[in-house]
Scaffold this active site. Structure first.
Site, short mmCIF file in Angstrom:
data_model
loop_
_atom_site.label_atom_id
_atom_site.label_comp_id
_atom_site.label_asym_id
_atom_site.label_seq_id
_atom_site.Cartn_x
_atom_site.Cartn_y
_atom_site.Cartn_z
N GLU A 326 35.03 50.83 26.49
CA GLU A 326 36.21 49.93 26.56
C GLU A 326 35.88 48.61 25.89
OE1 GLU A 326 36.79 49.80 30.79
OE2 GLU A 326 37.77 51.74 30.86
N CYS A 421 42.39 49.44 38.24
CA CYS A 421 42.24 48.00 38.13
C CYS A 421 43.43 47.33 37.46
CB CYS A 421 40.96 47.67 37.36
SG CYS A 421 40.83 48.50 35.76
#
Length: 653
Positions: A326, A421
């Site tokens: 990421e 998240c």
């Protein structure tokens, strides 16, 4: 002795009430849809979705239920972000039932908290003897940071101190464990977050210990010998549960750059590694620079800012171009269909822009803040607040479903995620968007964003109320009304957005010059009386934006932007194979507000062409073009009608 440079810090302004048609709608959705929806998710009440178990984990830790820990190692943080969102939402929409529910959750946290102050359900339930043994992977300090942020927000909104007392007890324990003193751990979190949270805790308590602890974590990062290397060696000799971070391919092959722990922070000049972690680190660095007057830390933030914004940010303010880790990759490596652009990363970028504005009220930071909130952040949620994107692509096509390397790209928003998240991060950002509108000094109010509503503050020693009224982001006519008890001199600094190349301004109907801007702000320094007005007319041309030639995927293409809004084309409006659309250079692009489309948006239309379908793979002849009416909608609103293709960049001819 030469004079040392100083940092002229501006302060956040919090007494802001949003009355903006665009943002009030979103804040209402968060209050009435998202908060209840996420509460159901935290309690495993959403059908056909991955269970969260976040609340149940705390009940088990408090000996009020039985069972085993379930979820990611950072599952606690979802509860914290829900509480933080509740705190912000209560500012706009007081709700005694919701506040009572939040109080019950806070009380549960207190009952689950260990006697010494420790509060992390993963370690309390799964590895009780292994606290602080895997800072690299297991998010102990990250979760603590989110609880601190939530507690500060809840205290500021409600005045209740129970939550604050819980986190202060926890932070006191952390402070006794970490530091440079003999017998303490000289480590730091693998996922940054506690650093910025500790600064917030310092702001409401004035306890210097919290600021020193934040500084310790910042200064210790990247020092040699590397703490994570030592920690991994030590961990090999103890019995620990397997982690998500495979030792055979640790940090996804990115080394310590993954956690921004490859160098001491002042030596870091390029944004590397996990994009969200980087953002939270840079936020904290800017915070510490502001509190301490540390010019070298400020300059490091500026270097890193230039690297991200000038070579690693998408036009939507998405960041993190690689699914592997990421993470950031090389300069100008910005693929549109395989990118990552995590919602949390754009939220983090907005946080960082907010902090850089406090260090230096410069339009370049506010422009990015605005780009993020209207594009890369809002795209993470549908218009009803029930579905979410983790990854925010700039192109969705028919090939992705059969490509393993692009399976992270979803063609429609999801109900929830095992790693959840992003939805609560997005909701806390929307619920507190007003905290980004203004900063101030003793005699100057900087207006960074145009969000209609009221602000009450003290300027030049006198209470001042300012009222913004307009229909931004669809219209550029901005009106600011001043209300004061008596005549008072102060400076009103109005940002002239970088996308606006034609602007006019008036004070009480009289034209004022816009030639001499200060870092992109029109500064009106005068004696103000009640009822005085300042108006701006910001031209909103439809722009064809082109990328640097080094961004190879975008060559020969343009993106459309009007005001702060980036546009895209969707299959539902334009048919299949959007890559075949051609926009002539001479075509006039028309804007029109459509009140019944996508909760009311300005759409763009133009006459163009589409390449005809053929039955060959390669050919020496030009493909025939047929006339095609092109229609573009705001990027944030895509995937709210029918599932299908989408792209931001359009071929120009």
């Amino acid at each position: 002795m030469t004079n040392m440079p100083t940092i002229n810090v501006t302060n956040q302004v919090k007494q802001v009430v949003v009355e903006d048609r665009f943002w009030k709608k979103y804040k209402m959705i968060v209050a009435t849809k998202v908060i209840p929806y996420q509460w159901k998710a935290l309690n495993n009440e959403l059908p056909d979705t991955e269970p969260s178990n976040a609340i149940e984990n705390f009940r088990i830790a408090a000996n009020e239920s039985s069972g085993k820990y379930y979820g990611t190692v950072f599952q606690d943080s979802d509860v914290a972000k829900w509480l933080e969102t509740v705190a912000y939402s209560l500012r706009d929409f007081p709700n005694s039932n919701l506040e009572e529910k939040a109080d019950e959750v806070i009380a549960l946290l207190g009952r689950a908290q260990a006697e010494d102050g420790y509060l992390n359900t993963y370690y309390l339930l799964k590895e009780p003897n292994n606290r602080w043994t895997n800072l690299r992977d297991n998010h102990e300090l990250y979760c603590a940071g989110h609880f601190i942020e939530a507690a500060v927000a809840y205290f500021e909104t409600t005045g209740k101190s129970e939550f604050l007392n819980i986190v202060e007890k926890y932070v006191d324990l952390i402070d006794s464990v970490f530091g440079t003193e003999e017998g303490k751990i000289n480590g730091y979190p693998g996922h940054e977050e506690i650093e910025l949270a500790l600064v917030k805790l310092y702001d409401v308590t004035a306890n210097q210990k919290y600021l020193r602890l934040a500084q310790f974590f910042i200064e210790q990062r990247g020092q040699l010998p590397n703490y994570f290397t030592k920690e991994a060696e030590k961990r090999a000799s103890i019995d620990t549960a397997p982690t998500w971070n495979d030792e055979e391919n640790v940090n996804f092959g990115l080394g310590h750059e993954y956690q921004q722990a490859h160098l001491p922070v002042r030596q870091q000049k390029e944004a590397v590694g996990h994009a969200v972690r980087a953002m939270y680190l840079y936020v904290a660095m800017a915070d510490i620079a502001a509190k301490s007057g540390d010019m070298s830390l400020k300059e490091t933030c500026e270097f890193l800012w230039d690297d991200v914004i000038n070579s690693k940010m998408y036009i939507t303010a998405g960041i993190g171009s690689s699914v592997n880790g990421e993470a950031f990759t090389s300069k100008y490596d910005l693929p549109n269909d395989s990118m990552y652009c995590e919602t949390c990363a754009s939220v983090g970028l907005a946080f960082w822009a907010n902090r850089m504005l406090r260090l230096d009220p410069n339009r370049k930071y506010a422009d990015v803040l605005e780009r993020a909130i209207y594009n890369g952040i809002l795209s993470g949620m549908d218009l009803d607040g029930n579905r979410f994107f983790y990854v925010n692509p700039l192109e969705v096509n028919s090939f992705q479903k059969s490509r393993k390397d692009q399976e992270h790209v979803k063609t429609e928003r999801q109900k929830w995620f095992f790693c959840a998240c992003c939805p609560p991060n997005l909701s806390r950002m929307i619920a507190s968007v007003e905290d980004n509108v203004y900063t101030q000094t003793d005699d100057t109010l900087f207006t960074h964003l145009y969000i209609a509503g009221k602000v009450n503050t003290v300027l030049s020693g006198q209470q001042v109320e300012l009222i913004q009224s307009h229909n931004f982001p669809w219209e550029g006519d901005i009106n600011v009304t001043v209300n004061v008890e008596g005549p008072v001199q102060f400076k009103l600094a109005l940002r002239i957005p970088g996308w606006c190349h034609n602007v006019s301004a008036k004070v009480n109907g009289d034209t004022v010059s816009v030639e001499d801007l200060e870092k992109g702000y029109l500064v009106l320094d005068r004696v103000w009386n009640t009822g005085d007005t300042a108006t701006l007319e910001l031209d909103m041309p439809i722009m064809r934006v082109r990328s640097n030639p080094l961004v190879s995927m975008n060559q020969g293409q343009v993106a459309l932007q009007r005001g702060p809004i980036v546009y895209c084309v969707e299959e539902v409006d334009n048919g299949m194979n959007l890559a075949a659309i051609r926009l002539p250079k001479e075509s006039k692009i028309i804007s029109r507000f459509e009140p019944d489309l996508l909760n009311g948006v300005v759409t763009l239309t133009a006459e163009g062409y589409q390449m005809e379908s053929v039955d060959w793979l390669y050919c020496t002849e030009h493909t025939k073009l047929t006339p095609h009416n092109i229609k573009a909608i705001p990027y944030y609103a895509w995937c709210n009608r029918e599932k299908g293709e989408m792209r931001v960049w359009i071929y120009e001819m």
